[in-house]
Design a protein around this motif. Structure first.
Motif, PDB file in Angstrom:
ATOM      1  N   LEU A   4       0.840  -1.192   0.000  1.00 60.49           N
ATOM      2  CA  LEU A   4       0.000   0.000   0.000  1.00 60.49           C
ATOM      3  C   LEU A   4       0.880   1.248   0.000  1.00 60.49           C
ATOM      4  CD1 LEU A   4      -2.936   1.132   0.285  1.00 60.49           C
ATOM      5  CD2 LEU A   4      -2.539   1.179   2.758  1.00 60.49           C
ATOM      6  N   VAL A   5       0.541   2.193  -0.854  1.00 61.64           N
ATOM      7  CA  VAL A   5       1.256   3.477  -0.893  1.00 61.64           C
ATOM      8  C   VAL A   5       0.727   4.359   0.229  1.00 61.64           C
ATOM      9  CG1 VAL A   5       1.725   5.547  -2.271  1.00 61.64           C
ATOM     10  CG2 VAL A   5       1.638   3.293  -3.375  1.00 61.64           C
ATOM     11  N   LYS A   6       1.624   5.009   0.924  1.00 60.29           N
ATOM     12  CA  LYS A   6       1.235   5.855   2.048  1.00 60.29           C
ATOM     13  C   LYS A   6       0.281   6.956   1.583  1.00 60.29           C
ATOM     14  CE  LYS A   6       3.314   8.491   5.868  1.00 60.29           C
ATOM     15  NZ  LYS A   6       4.611   8.948   6.437  1.00 60.29           N
ATOM     16  N   PRO A   7      -0.886   7.076   2.198  1.00 61.81           N
ATOM     17  CA  PRO A   7      -1.825   8.125   1.784  1.00 61.81           C
ATOM     18  C   PRO A   7      -1.249   9.508   2.047  1.00 61.81           C
ATOM     19  CG  PRO A   7      -2.583   7.043   3.796  1.00 61.81           C
ATOM     20  CD  PRO A   7      -1.403   6.259   3.307  1.00 61.81           C
ATOM     21  N   VAL A   8      -1.620  10.448   1.195  1.00 62.36           N
ATOM     22  CA  VAL A   8      -1.155  11.829   1.343  1.00 62.36           C
ATOM     23  C   VAL A   8      -2.344  12.728   1.649  1.00 62.36           C
ATOM     24  CG1 VAL A   8       0.836  11.505  -0.170  1.00 62.36           C
ATOM     25  CG2 VAL A   8      -1.351  12.236  -1.147  1.00 62.36           C
ATOM     26  N   GLY A   9      -2.097  13.787   2.379  1.00 52.41           N
ATOM     27  CA  GLY A   9      -3.149  14.748   2.686  1.00 52.41           C
ATOM     28  C   GLY A   9      -4.109  14.308   3.759  1.00 52.41           C
ATOM     29  N   TRP A  10      -3.802  13.185   4.433  1.00 46.74           N
ATOM     30  CA  TRP A  10      -4.733  12.657   5.434  1.00 46.74           C
ATOM     31  C   TRP A  10      -4.916  13.624   6.603  1.00 46.74           C
ATOM     32  CZ3 TRP A  10      -2.511  12.410  10.122  1.00 46.74           C
ATOM     33  CH2 TRP A  10      -1.121  12.267  10.180  1.00 46.74           C
TER      34      TRP A  10
ATOM     35  N   VAL B  85      -2.651   2.315   8.989  1.00 45.49           N
ATOM     36  CA  VAL B  85      -3.828   2.439   8.119  1.00 45.49           C
ATOM     37  C   VAL B  85      -4.662   1.174   8.239  1.00 45.49           C
ATOM     38  CG1 VAL B  85      -4.644   2.618   5.735  1.00 45.49           C
ATOM     39  CG2 VAL B  85      -2.703   4.000   6.492  1.00 45.49           C
ATOM     40  N   HIS B  86      -5.954   1.360   8.405  1.00 43.26           N
ATOM     41  CA  HIS B  86      -6.930   0.277   8.436  1.00 43.26           C
ATOM     42  C   HIS B  86      -7.767   0.439   7.177  1.00 43.26           C
ATOM     43  CE1 HIS B  86     -10.147  -1.963  11.067  1.00 43.26           C
ATOM     44  NE2 HIS B  86      -9.531  -2.772  10.234  1.00 43.26           N
ATOM     45  N   LEU B  87      -7.627  -0.474   6.238  1.00 41.75           N
ATOM     46  CA  LEU B  87      -8.243  -0.351   4.916  1.00 41.75           C
ATOM     47  C   LEU B  87      -9.335  -1.385   4.724  1.00 41.75           C
ATOM     48  CD1 LEU B  87      -8.414   0.447   1.857  1.00 41.75           C
ATOM     49  CD2 LEU B  87      -6.489  -1.140   1.495  1.00 41.75           C
TER      50      LEU B  87
ATOM     51  N   PHE C  14      -4.648  -4.306   7.738  1.00 43.49           N
ATOM     52  CA  PHE C  14      -3.852  -3.352   8.511  1.00 43.49           C
ATOM     53  C   PHE C  14      -2.484  -3.158   7.859  1.00 43.49           C
ATOM     54  CE2 PHE C  14      -6.875  -5.050  11.542  1.00 43.49           C
ATOM     55  CZ  PHE C  14      -7.246  -3.938  12.286  1.00 43.49           C
ATOM     56  N   PHE C  15      -2.026  -1.917   7.866  1.00 43.32           N
ATOM     57  CA  PHE C  15      -0.730  -1.570   7.302  1.00 43.32           C
ATOM     58  C   PHE C  15      -0.024  -0.608   8.261  1.00 43.32           C
ATOM     59  CE2 PHE C  15      -3.623  -2.574   3.923  1.00 43.32           C
ATOM     60  CZ  PHE C  15      -2.881  -3.292   2.998  1.00 43.32           C
ATOM     61  N   GLY C  16       1.250  -0.862   8.522  1.00 45.13           N
ATOM     62  CA  GLY C  16       2.019   0.011   9.396  1.00 45.13           C
ATOM     63  C   GLY C  16       3.136   0.684   8.634  1.00 45.13           C
TER      64      GLY C  16
ATOM     65  N   ALA D 189       3.878   0.209   2.532  1.00 42.56           N
ATOM     66  CA  ALA D 189       3.813  -0.744   3.649  1.00 42.56           C
ATOM     67  C   ALA D 189       3.145  -2.022   3.183  1.00 42.56           C
ATOM     68  CB  ALA D 189       3.049  -0.148   4.823  1.00 42.56           C
ATOM     69  N   ALA D 190       3.657  -3.133   3.661  1.00 40.88           N
ATOM     70  CA  ALA D 190       3.067  -4.437   3.351  1.00 40.88           C
ATOM     71  C   ALA D 190       1.875  -4.701   4.269  1.00 40.88           C
ATOM     72  CB  ALA D 190       4.116  -5.538   3.527  1.00 40.88           C
ATOM     73  N   LEU D 191       0.988  -5.546   3.807  1.00 43.89           N
ATOM     74  CA  LEU D 191      -0.153  -5.946   4.619  1.00 43.89           C
ATOM     75  C   LEU D 191       0.342  -6.701   5.847  1.00 43.89           C
ATOM     76  CD1 LEU D 191      -3.289  -6.362   4.893  1.00 43.89           C
ATOM     77  CD2 LEU D 191      -2.943  -8.504   3.635  1.00 43.89           C
TER      78      LEU D 191
END
Length: 201
Positions: A48-54, A137-139, A151-153, A161-163
Motif C-alpha cells: 500500500l502506498v502511504k496516503p497523502v493529505g490525510w 492504516v486500516h483499509l 492493517f498496514f504500518g 507498507a506491506a499488509l
C-alpha cells in the motif's frame, strides 16, 4: 373496452416502477466519485502506498493513554501516554453518515502525537505536541482478508507498507471487540452517534 380498463391501471403501475428505477439510477449517478487522492493505491510490489493529505481528512476520534492491554498507572503529573488521532476520508465519512456503513476503500489513519505541556500560557493539562512520523492504516477492501479489512504500518519516512499478516492480534481483537464492522466506533464520537441514531429508529 374491458381490455382498455385492465391495461390502463397496469400501464400506470409499470410506468411508476420504471420511474422509480430511473430515479434511483439518477440518484446513484449524482453521488460524486471519491477523489483519486483519497483512494488507496498500491505499488507494483503489492504494498500500500502511504496516503497523502490525510491530515486534512475528518478526524473521528482522539485518545490519550488508551491501551488494549493492562498498563501501569502513570506517575503523578506525568502524561498518560501519546495522543492517538484517527482520520477518515471525507467522502467515506459522508457515505457512512448517509448509510451507516463503511464503503469499500475506506481508510482509517491512526497518527501519533507526543503529549506536551511545555508551552505558555498553559498551567495544567496536556496538548498534542510533535507528531511521530509513523502512521497505521486500516483499509476496507474486498479480498484483502477474510474480515474485509487489512492493517498496514508505515514506519517513519516509509513510502509503502506491506499488509500485516492475518495472524497478527490486531485482526482478532478488532473481530471480537470492535463495535461495528471491525472498527472501534465505540471510541469515535461522530461514528458512535450516527449508529445510535439509526438504532433509535
Amino acid at each position: 373496452m374491458q381490455i382498455r380498463r385492465t391495461i390502463g391501471p397496469l400501464g400506470a403501475a409499470l410506468a411508476a416502477i420504471i420511474g422509480v428505477v430511473a430515479w434511483r439510477g439518477m440518484a446513484r449517478s449524482q453521488q460524486p466519485e471519491p477523489p483519486d487522492a483519497q483512494l488507496p493505491r498500491f505499488a507494483q510490489s503489492g504494498q500500500l502506498v502511504k496516503p497523502v493529505g490525510w491530515e486534512a481528512w475528518v478526524m473521528v476520534g482522539s485518545s490519550t493513554g488508551l491501551s488494549y492491554a493492562a498498563a501501569p498507572t502513570p506517575a503523578a503529573g506525568a502524561a498518560p501516554g501519546m495522543f492517538h488521532n484517527v482520520y477518515v476520508q471525507p467522502w467515506a465519512y459522508r457515505e457512512f453518515d448517509r448509510t451507516g456503513a463503511f464503503p469499500e476503500r475506506t481508510m482509517l489513519v491512526l497518527a501519533f502525537y507526543e503529549a506536551s505541556r511545555k508551552s505558555a500560557p498553559a498551567r495544567a493539562g496536556f496538548y498534542e505536541g510533535d507528531r511521530l512520523g509513523a502512521i497505521e492504516v486500516h483499509l476496507k477492501q474486498s479480498g484483502i482478508d477474510k474480515t474485509g479489512w487489512g492493517f498496514f504500518g508505515f514506519g517513519d519516512g516509509a513510502a509503502t507498507a506491506a499488509l500485516i499478516p492475518a495472524a497478527a492480534p490486531c485482526y482478532s481483537c478488532h473481530a471480537t471487540e470492535a463495535a461495528h464492522d471491525q472498527v472501534f466506533t465505540q471510541f469515535y464520537p461522530p461514528l458512535r452517534e450516527r449508529l445510535a441514531r439509526a438504532a433509535a429508529h
